[in-house]
Each structure stands twice: as structure tokens, then as C-alpha cells.
Design an enzyme around this catalytic site. Structure first.
Site, PDB file in Angstrom:
ATOM      1  N   LYS A 138     -47.989   8.161 -41.814  1.00  0.00           N
ATOM      2  CA  LYS A 138     -46.866   7.454 -42.403  1.00  0.00           C
ATOM      3  C   LYS A 138     -47.297   6.094 -42.936  1.00  0.00           C
ATOM      4  O   LYS A 138     -48.385   5.931 -43.451  1.00  0.00           O
ATOM      5  CB  LYS A 138     -45.746   7.346 -41.368  1.00  0.00           C
ATOM      6  CG  LYS A 138     -45.150   8.719 -40.988  1.00  0.00           C
ATOM      7  CD  LYS A 138     -43.789   8.569 -40.363  1.00  0.00           C
ATOM      8  CE  LYS A 138     -43.128   9.919 -40.184  1.00  0.00           C
ATOM      9  NZ  LYS A 138     -41.689   9.776 -39.890  1.00  0.00           N
TER      10      LYS A 138
ATOM     11  N   CYS B 254     -46.212   3.401 -38.779  1.00  0.00           N
ATOM     12  CA  CYS B 254     -46.577   4.773 -38.426  1.00  0.00           C
ATOM     13  C   CYS B 254     -45.374   5.590 -37.949  1.00  0.00           C
ATOM     14  O   CYS B 254     -45.528   6.588 -37.246  1.00  0.00           O
ATOM     15  CB  CYS B 254     -47.682   4.785 -37.373  1.00  0.00           C
ATOM     16  SG  CYS B 254     -49.170   3.877 -37.859  1.00  0.00           S
TER      17      CYS B 254
END
Length: 222
Positions: A75, A175
Site C-alpha cells: 500500500k 501501509c
């Protein structure tokens, strides 16, 4: 030896993310074609947010700071001064052994952090390298890993928080993690440990895994 190492730029010579991406992509093409050996690029980036393929809109910077989209897994994260970034461009011996590759990167980082008295671990269900909840705070991430494997050659890699500022993480959901924190070697130890201090040990630990990870070049003697 079939694995080489190249320092692209460490403080104060920070590498712009776009330039680092160009170098990484060009090297990847050469390694795929057999025109360059498997190589690990080590560097510090100028400040930047990058978004992996699984990044969601609500995880982006709250202040509207631009984000560079990248083709790695994972991410949103931040890179910048004080963080050692490693991009292993490796022709894998076992092209299907991606999980083993990631676990070896984690093990390399865990071994290096142990030099500083840091008991880092893997946490099931969370990517990267962590320090588990203790008197200093909840679970906290000290190193991120995000990779891509294309035509049997790895791209992207790892980022170890050494003595970087943690305030950029306050602007994002790093993340995709909402129930844990982020930390640095400096914060955990009270010592000013810069990325340059880790280079020789990271190199040493990756070399220990070279035979298991790196494909033998065609024509090389076994």
C-alpha cells in the site's frame, strides 16, 4: 560471486524517487536480458510518498501531498532522508520462490537490527519487520518490504527506518495499518544510527543468502 552492490546515493546525496525508478527499471531490463549481473541498489531518497497497487483513496496524505504510483505490492508508504532503501534486482534461482525471497529479506533485516540490540520479528498477517508491543508502545513497524517479480527478476525491495523523521507518517495511513505504529532504530536505541552505518552489514547478510537466491549466470562454472 554473482551478486553485486551499488550505492546510488546516501546523505547528503539523496536520490530523487523518479530518477531511482529509472535506474532500477533500466537495470531490471539488463538483468532480464543477461546483460548485467544481479545487483542490489542501496540509497536514501528525497522525501516522497509512494502508493503500491493495493492503496485505497482514504489512505492517501490528508494534506493533499502528491503521491507517486508504483507497480510493487503493498500500500502507501513514505521514503526519505534517514531511511535506508534497498532495491535488489535479482534473477531468482527459484522463480516460484517469492515467499522464500521475502522471508530472506526479512531475516537479513532482523539480523542487522540485532546488532543494535533490537529484537525485531515477523508478525503474522503483517508485512515487513516489526517490534512487538512492550513498555515503549504497541506493535510498531521498523522496516517495510514491497516487491514485484517480473520475468523472474525482482524489483523494488525494502526500506529500513534508521534516523528518519516520523512526522510524514502522521499524514497517511502507512501501509494500510490503523492499529499499530512506526519506529526507527534511533528511536528504539537512543542512538543516532544513519543509513550509511547499515550498508556493510546489509551487504554481508545478503551475501550469505546469495547461493540460495541468485540464479547462476549462463556459461558460469558450477
Amino acid at each position: 560471486m554473482t551478486l553485486e552492490f551499488s550505492q546510488l546515493g546516501l546523505a547528503p546525496d539523496f536520490v530523487d524517487y523518479t530518477r531511482g525508478w529509472e535506474i532500477q527499471s533500466e537495470l531490471h531490463d539488463k538483468v532480464v536480458a543477461g546483460l548485467a549481473p544481479s545487483t542490489v541498489l542501496l540509497l536514501e531518497h528525497s522525501p516522497v510518498y509512494t502508493a503500491g497497487k493495493r492503496t485505497e483513496d482514504h489512505e492517501r496524505p490528508f494534506d493533499g501531498t502528491p503521491v507517486v504510483p508504483v507497480d510493487r505490492g503493498g500500500k502507501l508508504t513514505w521514503h526519505g532522508p534517514g531511511q535506508l532503501v534497498g532495491y535488489p534486482i535479482i534473477k531468482l534461482k527459484n522463480r516460484a520462490g517469492i515467499r522464500d525471497y521475502v522471508e530472506r529479506l526479512e531475516s537479513v533485516i532482523i539480523a542487522v537490527l540485532a546488532d543494535y540490540g533490537i529484537n525485531a520479528v515477523r508478525i503474522k498477517g503483517r508485512a515487513g519487520v516489526w517490534i512487538t508491543s512492550d513498555s515503549k508502545g504497541p506493535d510498531r513497524k521498523i522496516a517495510a518490504i514491497g516487491i514485484r517479480v517480473h520475468e523472474g527478476v525482482t524489483m523494488h525491495g525494502f526500506a529500513i527506518n534508521c534516523n528518519n523523521d516520523l512526522s510524514p507518517y502522521a499524514q497517511i495511513i502507512a501501509c494500510g495499518i490503523t492499529d499499530a505504529g512506526v519506529t526507527t532504530i534511533a528511536q528504539e536505541t537512543g542512538r543516532d544510527i544513519a543509513p550509511a552505518h547499515l550498508v556493510s552489514r546489509i551487504t554481508e547478510e545478503l551475501r550469505k543468502n546469495e547461493d540460495a537466491l541468485v540464479a547462476t549466470p549462463e556459461g558460469a562454472l558450477l
